[in-house]
Write a protein that holds these residues in place. Structure first.
Motif, short mmCIF file in Angstrom:
data_model
loop_
_atom_site.label_atom_id
_atom_site.label_comp_id
_atom_site.label_asym_id
_atom_site.label_seq_id
_atom_site.Cartn_x
_atom_site.Cartn_y
_atom_site.Cartn_z
N SER A 46 13.01 108.91 94.22
CA SER A 46 14.16 108.56 93.40
C SER A 46 15.48 108.46 94.14
N ASP A 47 15.63 109.09 95.28
CA ASP A 47 16.90 109.13 95.99
C ASP A 47 16.90 108.12 97.14
N PRO A 48 17.77 107.10 97.09
CA PRO A 48 17.77 106.09 98.15
C PRO A 48 18.08 106.65 99.53
N VAL A 49 18.91 107.68 99.60
CA VAL A 49 19.23 108.28 100.90
C VAL A 49 18.00 108.96 101.47
N GLU A 50 17.25 109.66 100.65
CA GLU A 50 16.03 110.30 101.12
C GLU A 50 15.00 109.27 101.56
N LYS A 51 15.00 108.10 100.92
CA LYS A 51 14.08 107.04 101.33
C LYS A 51 14.37 106.62 102.76
N VAL A 52 15.66 106.48 103.11
CA VAL A 52 16.02 106.10 104.47
C VAL A 52 15.60 107.18 105.44
N LEU A 53 15.86 108.42 105.09
CA LEU A 53 15.52 109.52 105.98
C LEU A 53 14.02 109.66 106.15
N ASN A 54 13.25 109.23 105.19
CA ASN A 54 11.80 109.35 105.26
C ASN A 54 11.13 108.06 105.72
N GLY A 55 11.87 107.14 106.30
CA GLY A 55 11.29 105.97 106.90
C GLY A 55 11.25 104.73 106.02
N LYS A 56 11.74 104.79 104.80
CA LYS A 56 11.76 103.61 103.95
C LYS A 56 13.16 103.02 104.00
N LEU A 57 13.22 101.70 104.21
CA LEU A 57 14.52 101.04 104.31
C LEU A 57 15.23 101.05 102.97
N SER A 58 16.56 101.14 103.02
CA SER A 58 17.34 101.09 101.79
C SER A 58 17.29 99.68 101.21
N ALA A 59 17.70 99.55 99.97
CA ALA A 59 17.64 98.25 99.29
C ALA A 59 18.51 97.22 100.01
N LYS A 60 19.70 97.59 100.43
CA LYS A 60 20.59 96.63 101.08
C LYS A 60 20.00 96.16 102.41
N VAL A 61 19.47 97.08 103.19
CA VAL A 61 18.87 96.71 104.47
C VAL A 61 17.65 95.84 104.24
N THR A 62 16.84 96.18 103.24
CA THR A 62 15.67 95.38 102.91
C THR A 62 16.08 93.97 102.54
N ASP A 81 12.18 98.53 100.42
CA ASP A 81 12.18 98.94 99.01
C ASP A 81 11.79 97.73 98.15
N ARG A 82 10.48 97.46 98.08
CA ARG A 82 9.99 96.28 97.38
C ARG A 82 10.33 96.28 95.90
N GLU A 83 10.29 97.43 95.26
CA GLU A 83 10.51 97.50 93.82
C GLU A 83 11.91 97.03 93.43
N ASN A 84 12.91 97.43 94.21
CA ASN A 84 14.30 97.11 93.87
C ASN A 84 14.82 95.85 94.56
N CYS A 85 14.00 95.22 95.39
CA CYS A 85 14.47 94.07 96.17
C CYS A 85 13.66 92.81 95.91
N ARG A 86 13.00 92.75 94.79
CA ARG A 86 12.11 91.64 94.48
C ARG A 86 12.82 90.30 94.52
#
Length: 143
Positions: A46-62, A81-86
């Motif tokens: 749920s937390d976009p910052v934690e996604k970046v820290l855990n290896g998943k690109l943020s929505a803007k970077v994606t 972040d496929r879900e939010n960047c469709r």
């Protein structure tokens, strides 16, 4: 947590902000959370910052990365972040498929110029968090 580890955590988020991995709003929210001593969300999805820290690109970077050639699109699709960047993933896929026209003799150079212009428009829209369709090819939906 002690004061030193809070400062280190804020520096870590500041570095992510400077690298464009998180937004100013995400940075400020995390900084406030750390300074107020609130526990952070522990469900990693749920937390976009934690996604970046855990290896998943943020929505803007994606979104931005998806427009930068086929390699960027594949990295964004599989590590982002496929879900939010469709929307931007779809626009980039259509653009990359359109770029295959550049291999056709005579019309290839026109297609190449068009692809570069559309790529720039896509990157600007993605970096501005706008879901604005690309001219000419923006209405095509594949994803």
């Amino acid at each position: 947590m002690d004061q030193r580890s809070d400062v280190e955590r804020i520096r870590e988020y500041k570095q992510l902000l400077d690298e464009g991995m998180i937004t100013r709003e995400e940075f400020e929210a995390k900084k406030k959370q750390i300074l107020e001593g609130e526990p952070g969300p522990r469900d990693r999805g749920s937390d976009p910052v934690e996604k970046v820290l855990n290896g998943k690109l943020s929505a803007k970077v994606t979104n931005v990365l998806s427009y930068i050639t086929w390699i960027g699109f594949l990295i964004a699709y599989f590590a982002g972040d496929r879900e939010n960047c469709r929307f931007h993933l779809n626009q980039a896929l259509v653009l990359n498929l359109f770029s295959l026209l550049s291999m056709v003799p005579l019309v290839g150079w026109i297609a190449r110029i068009g692809c570069v212009i559309l790529m720039i428009i896509g990157v600007v829209n993605a970096s501005s968090d706008m879901e604005k369709p690309l001219p000419v090819i923006g209405g095509i939906r594949l994803l």
